[in-house]
Design an enzyme around this catalytic site. Sequence first.
Site: not given
Length: 318
Positions: A8, A11-12, A35, A143, A147, A173
């Site tokens: 990842g 990503g962010q 990906i 979500y 988690k 974040i």
Amino acid sequence: MKHVLVIGATGQIGSELTMELRKRYGNENIVAGYITGAEPKGELKESGPSEIVDVTNKDMIAAVVKKYQIDTIYNLAALLSVVAEAKPQLAWKIGVDGLWNVLEVAREYKCAVFTPSSIGSFGPTTPHVQTPQDTIQRPLTMYGVSKVSTEMLSDYYYTKYGVDTRAVRFPGIISNVTPPGGGTTDYAVDIYYSAVKGEKFVCPIGEGTLMDMMYMPDALDAAIKLMEADPTKLVHRNAFNVTAMSFAPETIYQAIKKYVPDFEMVYEVDPLKQSIANSWPDSLDDSCARSEWGWNPKYDLDKMTVDMLEKLRVKLGK
């Protein structure tokens, strides 16, 4: 950590974490896993190795781990909270089934694994003020459910197989580099962009809604520092509460207004985002992270605001 795979990596969090790891451990030792359709660009692509790594494909993960002799995996593949509610089956497939693949590879090749959890792992029955490290979670979103599952699955692989699993529960974040990607706390990034652009900010979260937040440099430091920590001192593993600040929309608005006096904000509450925010804690107790591995954030709201405005003015040419 000698040879690290970041899954990842575009990503962010992943894009900034990959560059920070390369800065600390050497460009050639950090592999950016991505990906198809989310290829690395610019400095992220040019500064070190990258490979296609689909978290839902165990053989693909194993091939990259073997090729680069990986000893540590940062598994950042996940859908953010709002997106996960729209695509719950995909959220589970990536977040939980994907982690299972990562842990199986880690078990075979003896890798340490970091998989971030979230403030979203808590639910409406969780104590909302100074939420303890060990408490009821019971989230109501996919979500959050995913988690909590990753926390428990990571603990299982540690206790049953000895896989060195570690995690933190990230709050919202805030970054001046990567754009928001579908999270409930994204308003706290968008608001700075509006301020720098001279636009009125339309806030999707209601007045008085407290949520824990953290500036990206502290988030990166938390992820790296935990993986560097002495394992004999870790009482907890999956996952540590970490936080840096807690504020409501009107608080961040006033912090920005100190430096952008003409800035305006109005409320237009998004029911889905608000319902998710209401189920999350107002503040976290991160004393276990502080005592077990020395967690200590560097940025409070005012220091972050000054840096965000400065960096975005340069980025946006304002």
